[in-house]
Design a protein around this motif. Structure first.
Motif, PDB file in Angstrom:
ATOM      1  N   ASN A 179     -18.818  22.106  48.773  1.00 61.22           N
ATOM      2  CA  ASN A 179     -17.380  22.275  48.557  1.00 61.22           C
ATOM      3  C   ASN A 179     -16.835  23.432  49.385  1.00 61.22           C
TER       4      ASN A 179
ATOM      5  N   GLU B  81     -17.867  24.279  52.301  1.00 59.51           N
ATOM      6  CA  GLU B  81     -17.769  23.795  53.677  1.00 59.51           C
ATOM      7  C   GLU B  81     -16.612  22.810  53.834  1.00 59.51           C
ATOM      8  N   SER B  82     -16.362  22.001  52.805  1.00 56.77           N
ATOM      9  CA  SER B  82     -15.316  20.973  52.876  1.00 56.77           C
ATOM     10  C   SER B  82     -14.492  20.983  51.593  1.00 56.77           C
ATOM     11  N   PRO B  83     -13.678  22.017  51.397  1.00 50.94           N
ATOM     12  CA  PRO B  83     -12.977  22.185  50.114  1.00 50.94           C
ATOM     13  C   PRO B  83     -11.961  21.114  49.790  1.00 50.94           C
ATOM     14  N   TYR B  84     -11.492  20.359  50.793  1.00 57.63           N
ATOM     15  CA  TYR B  84     -10.464  19.353  50.541  1.00 57.63           C
ATOM     16  C   TYR B  84     -11.020  17.926  50.490  1.00 57.63           C
ATOM     17  N   THR B  85     -12.303  17.779  50.749  1.00 58.33           N
ATOM     18  CA  THR B  85     -12.882  16.432  50.739  1.00 58.33           C
ATOM     19  C   THR B  85     -14.160  16.320  49.909  1.00 58.33           C
TER      20      THR B  85
ATOM     21  N   TRP C 172      -7.452  15.971  44.388  1.00 67.02           N
ATOM     22  CA  TRP C 172      -8.136  15.449  45.572  1.00 67.02           C
ATOM     23  C   TRP C 172      -7.531  14.134  46.051  1.00 67.02           C
TER      24      TRP C 172
ATOM     25  N   TYR D 139      -5.530  14.433  49.223  1.00 63.64           N
ATOM     26  CA  TYR D 139      -6.341  14.787  50.381  1.00 63.64           C
ATOM     27  C   TYR D 139      -7.173  13.607  50.883  1.00 63.64           C
TER      28      TYR D 139
ATOM     29  N   ASN E  57      -9.657  20.795  56.047  1.00 71.37           N
ATOM     30  CA  ASN E  57     -10.943  21.491  56.097  1.00 71.37           C
ATOM     31  C   ASN E  57     -11.058  22.333  57.359  1.00 71.37           C
TER      32      ASN E  57
ATOM     33  N   ASP F  57      -6.271  24.990  56.878  1.00 78.30           N
ATOM     34  CA  ASP F  57      -5.356  24.640  55.786  1.00 78.30           C
ATOM     35  C   ASP F  57      -4.081  25.473  55.794  1.00 78.30           C
TER      36      ASP F  57
END
Length: 210
Positions: free
Chosen positions: A12, A14-18, A106, A109, A170, A173
């Motif tokens: 998460n 590394e990729s907080p939006y996906t 989410w 996103y 990601n 932002d």
């Protein structure tokens, strides 16, 4: 041990939006008998393998220390067996059977799409973006460029992809502050200030009639 549990917190980060992580409210609900999904990593090399997501049934819980039994049969990890005891913590839980109200954050996103040049994805950088009228409910209308593309590249649709807006977030932002601005609009990165600024004199007439 020929396997390990992946950290959903690291993924998460590394990729907080996906990459979805269950909320604390959902984790607090978990009890004996509930099913949770964990990501198992193999120490062995497998072509096109990046981990197996499998369900585990909780058999014990003491605070954040869980014990459960594997409820799936592994495909790649030969040292894991159906029914095997697994010890884990909230850091390893990537999904549950509970409806998580926070997961709705989410949806935008994942579901809303943008058009990006291949160069953006290769460089993991973008410096210009413009918003046209959306074509459908999923389309945001945004087209995103690295700023290093050749003119010929921009004329070839094969040099562009449609992806979830979360993938772009990601990368950077800072655009959240204006991604809902009404079309027609354009923004470019001010390299001296390190921020995006609105392009007030963008030639929309040439764009629309081109």
């Amino acid at each position: 041990m020929a396997w390990s549990l992946d950290s959903v917190y690291d993924r998460n980060k590394e990729s907080p939006y996906t990459f979805y992580v269950p909320s604390k409210a959902v984790i607090d609900l978990l009890a004996v008998g509930d099913m949770v999904k964990l990501i198992f990593l193999s120490d062995e090399e497998h072509e096109e393998y990046c981990g197996e997501r499998m369900w585990v049934e909780i058999t014990q819980r003491e605070g954040d220390a869980f014990v459960g039994t594997l409820a799936n049969k592994p495909v790649y990890i030969s040292s894991l067996q159906y029914g095997q005891e697994i010890r884990f913590t909230p850091e390893h839980i990537c999904d549950t059977m509970y409806d998580d109200p926070e997961s709705k954050a989410w949806d935008f996103y994942f579901d809303r799409k943008v058009v990006v040049s291949n160069d953006v994805l290769e460089r993991r950088e973008f410096n210009f973006m413009m918003r046209d009228e959306p074509e459908n409910e999923q389309d945001t209308g945004w087209t995103i460029f690295s700023g290093y593309e050749d003119d010929g590249d921009n004329e070839n649709s094969d040099n562009f992809q449609v992806i979830s807006i979360g993938v772009i977030l990601n990368i950077d932002d800072s655009i959240i502050s204006f991604i809902h601005e009404e079309p027609l609009c354009a923004y470019e990165r001010d390299f001296e200030k390190g921020i995006f600024v609105k392009v007030d004199d963008y030639d929309w007439e040439s764009y629309l009639n081109g």
